[in-house]
Design an enzyme around this catalytic site. Structure first.
Site, PDB file in Angstrom:
ATOM      1  N   TYR A  86      37.803  30.246  73.846  1.00  0.00           N
ATOM      2  CA  TYR A  86      38.338  31.737  73.123  1.00  0.00           C
ATOM      3  C   TYR A  86      37.459  32.251  72.243  1.00  0.00           C
ATOM      4  CZ  TYR A  86      43.307  30.927  74.533  1.00  0.00           C
ATOM      5  OH  TYR A  86      44.601  30.904  74.415  1.00  0.00           O
ATOM      6  N   SER A  87      35.917  31.848  72.409  1.00  0.00           N
ATOM      7  CA  SER A  87      34.969  32.319  71.389  1.00  0.00           C
ATOM      8  C   SER A  87      34.933  33.598  71.373  1.00  0.00           C
ATOM      9  CB  SER A  87      33.364  31.951  72.350  1.00  0.00           C
ATOM     10  OG  SER A  87      32.247  31.967  71.558  1.00  0.00           O
TER      11      SER A  87
END
Length: 306
Positions: free
Chosen positions: A73-74
């Protein structure tokens, strides 16, 4: 920069606005939001601050590929993919953990709309992301690349975040405390270095077990400035279960904030920072009478009004 055509080059308003927040829970603390999320849709928050110097360096070195590391989810993975698309670099994202299909929205956009190629490392190997042997293996597989570290935090990124500090001090000259979320430490390192000794920076860790972050920040400052500053600290109790995790309490805070202020906070970083900030006002760690700026480093959205 790179080989992409001019129509894809983003027009970035680097000077982001500051807005004041009125909230009865703040008591005698004045709180302003530094809306870095409004810089550009593809580079919200601190991402352009960290990327700009690195993209210039990559272009000067003649690099054609950017390779970086991050979680599934960066925001940094998403911003690196966008940077490649806008500026003509091939991009490789090395993702922590196993592949999960279908891809989550962050990785789907990075690959399908921005052309990033993904590869995965199990968590044990991922911890060795700075190992020259692993980097050599990745170079053998993907060809030469310009390395962007996890979260984008290196000396060039730290200097970019120091410029952010100078900008917000110009907008809020009486600021006493600047608060930001911390994932890898680069933003906090630069902010503290740019604020000077008479102002404080507080980083709210979004990681469970973030005790190592203080040394990360100090190391980044030594690399960027040649010394550490003493005007910052990391608080660790507002992670809500760890990176990219959320709890009913965090969800309730986000919902309440949206109702009060018309802004839906990014839950991975910004909501945890804001929840920590309000708690520190209430327990006195941020003293009454302080002028505080909270840096909005992740994507937020206007709340939908009934």
């Amino acid at each position: 920069m790179g080989g992409q055509t001019g129509e894809h080059r983003p027009a970035l308003e680097v000077r982001s606005p500051v807005t004041e927040l009125s909230d009865d829970r703040l008591g005698a603390v004045r709180l302003l939001l530094k809306r870095d999320d409004l810089i550009h849709p593809d580079f919200p928050g601190n991402k352009w601050r960290k990327l700009a110097g690195n993209l210039a360096a990559a272009a000067e070195q003649g690099a054609e590929t950017l390779l970086t590391f991050g979680g599934a989810y960066s925001n940094h993975i998403a911003a690196t993919a966008a940077a490649g698309w806008h500026f003509g670099f091939r991009t490789i994202g090395v993702i922590r953990g196993e592949e999960h299909l279908p891809l989550n929205p962050v990785l789907a956009r990075a690959t399908q709309q921005r052309g990033m190629q993904l590869t995965y490392l199990d968590r044990t190997r991922y911890r060795a992301k700075r190992d020259p042997a692993l980097l050599a293996e990745l170079a053998a597989r993907f060809g030469p690349f310009y390395l962007l570290p996890e979260g984008g935090g290196n000396e060039l990124a730290v200097h970019g975040c120091a410029e952010l500090a100078a900008e917000l001090v110009g907008q809020v000259p009486d600021v006493d405390v600047v608060v930001c979320p911390v994932g890898t430490g680069g933003t906090l390192a630069g902010l503290a270095g740019g604020l000077g000794p008479d102002r404080r920076a507080i980083g709210v860790s979004v990681l469970k077990g973030g005790g190592f972050l203080a040394e990360e920040v100090a190391s980044l400052q030594r690399a960027a400035f040649g010394h550490e500053t003493t005007n910052w600290r990391v608080v660790e109790e507002f992670h809500f279960g760890g990176y990219a995790r959320r709890t009913p309490a965090l969800n309730a805070f986000i919902d309440d904030f949206a109702k009060r202020h018309g802004l839906v906070l990014d839950w991975v970083y910004v909501a945890k920072m804001m929840c920590g900030l309000f708690a520190m006002v209430q327990d006195g760690r941020i003293p009454a009478g302080s002028t505080v700026v909270a840096v909005i480093t992740g994507r937020c959205a206007d709340a939908v009004r009934p």
